[in-house]
Write a protein that holds these residues in place. Structure first.
Motif, mmCIF file in Angstrom:
data_model
loop_
_atom_site.group_PDB
_atom_site.id
_atom_site.type_symbol
_atom_site.label_atom_id
_atom_site.label_comp_id
_atom_site.label_asym_id
_atom_site.label_seq_id
_atom_site.Cartn_x
_atom_site.Cartn_y
_atom_site.Cartn_z
ATOM 1 N N ASP A 102 0.796 -1.228 0.000
ATOM 2 C CA ASP A 102 0.000 0.000 0.000
ATOM 3 C C ASP A 102 0.829 1.279 0.000
ATOM 4 N N SER A 103 2.173 1.150 0.001
ATOM 5 C CA SER A 103 2.976 2.372 -0.043
ATOM 6 C C SER A 103 4.269 2.251 -0.856
ATOM 7 N N ASP A 105 6.803 2.569 -3.685
ATOM 8 C CA ASP A 105 6.840 3.456 -4.850
ATOM 9 C C ASP A 105 7.411 2.721 -6.058
#
Length: 256
Positions: A102-103, A105
């Motif tokens: 969910d994070s 990059d």
């Protein structure tokens, strides 16, 4: 003196300047193999090669940026030029950044996949090409228990190790007739330089890391480099000539 198990073999090790990769490179030489070390730490590689020569064998360092496919090809080409054959490939190189789904990059995802999967794919392409010239060989891909789902903060890493499992099965199914075998060595929780550095960045000392791991791992302690060496020598040796497509776990009982 016990019989050397890898006499006459030439083995390429990606990530051979650090951690399990360097320990394996030195053990392969101790068992009679000539070793081609791919990596970026030349000083570490030179020390390993000095050790190999003291053991009566030899080694070659090839500076390798695994984000460049040409460097992957040069690793094998220069090894073959120096020693005349390639019998084994141990794919150890890899990165393990924090990368929750969910994070994570795009830059982190691309780096993990470029180093952990893309580089391995093209190294295996080279390995197969050279191994068929001398009637076969052994490829060992470094796996992880994260391949079976993984921890929440290792999503990209888990995916990269899962795809290596598929690559291993692909090679083992399609190249067995050429006596090129491929197996997946599942490493356990090990205090490598990278693991210790990551934990320190999170505020945890090596001693704290070891204490935490000892309470989690079923067999009560972290894995050390030496715990993998007998298994790696076996998978590179003729003793495992009929072993392909296997998942070989050395994890202190850990199954994430």
């Amino acid at each position: 003196m016990s019989e050397m198990k890898l006499s006459g073999k030439v083995i390429v090790v990606s990530g051979g300047t650090k951690g399990v990769g360097r320990a394996a490179s030195e053990e392969f030489a101790r068992q009679g193999a000539k070793v081609v070390i791919g990596g970026r730490d030349e000083a570490s590689a030179r020390k390993a090669i000095e050790f190999m020569r003291e053991c009566g064998s030899d080694g070659l360092f090839v500076h390798t940026d695994l984000e460049k496919v040409e460097d992957c090809r040069a690793l094998f080409r220069k090894g073959h030029e120096a020693f005349g054959r390639i019998d084994g490939f141990f794919n150890y190189a890899g990165v393990t950044p924090v990368s929750p789904l969910d994070s994570c990059d795009e830059e982190t995802f691309d780096r993990v996949m470029d180093i952990n999967f893309k580089a391995c794919f093209f190294c295996c392409q080279e390995a197969v090409g050279y191994m068929r010239r001398n009637g076969g060989g052994s490829i060992v891909l470094t796996g992880s228990a994260h391949a079976w789902g993984g921890q929440k903060d290792r999503a990209a890493y888990a995916c990269s190790k899962g795809v290596l499992l598929t690559l291993m099965e692909h090679i083992s199914h399609n190249y067995a007739a050429e006596h090129i075998r491929c197996n997946y060595l599942t490493l356990g929780w090990t205090p490598t330089e990278g693991e210790i550095s990551l934990r320190r960045s999170q505020g945890m000392s090596e001693a704290e890391l070891r204490r935490q791991a000892s309470g989690i791992l079923p067999m009560g302690r972290m894995l050390e480099y030496a715990d993998y060496l007998d298994g790696l020598v076996y998978m590179m040796s003729d003793a495992s000539r009929m072993m392909t497509g296997s998942t070989f776990r050395i994890t202190a009982g850990e199954y994430i």
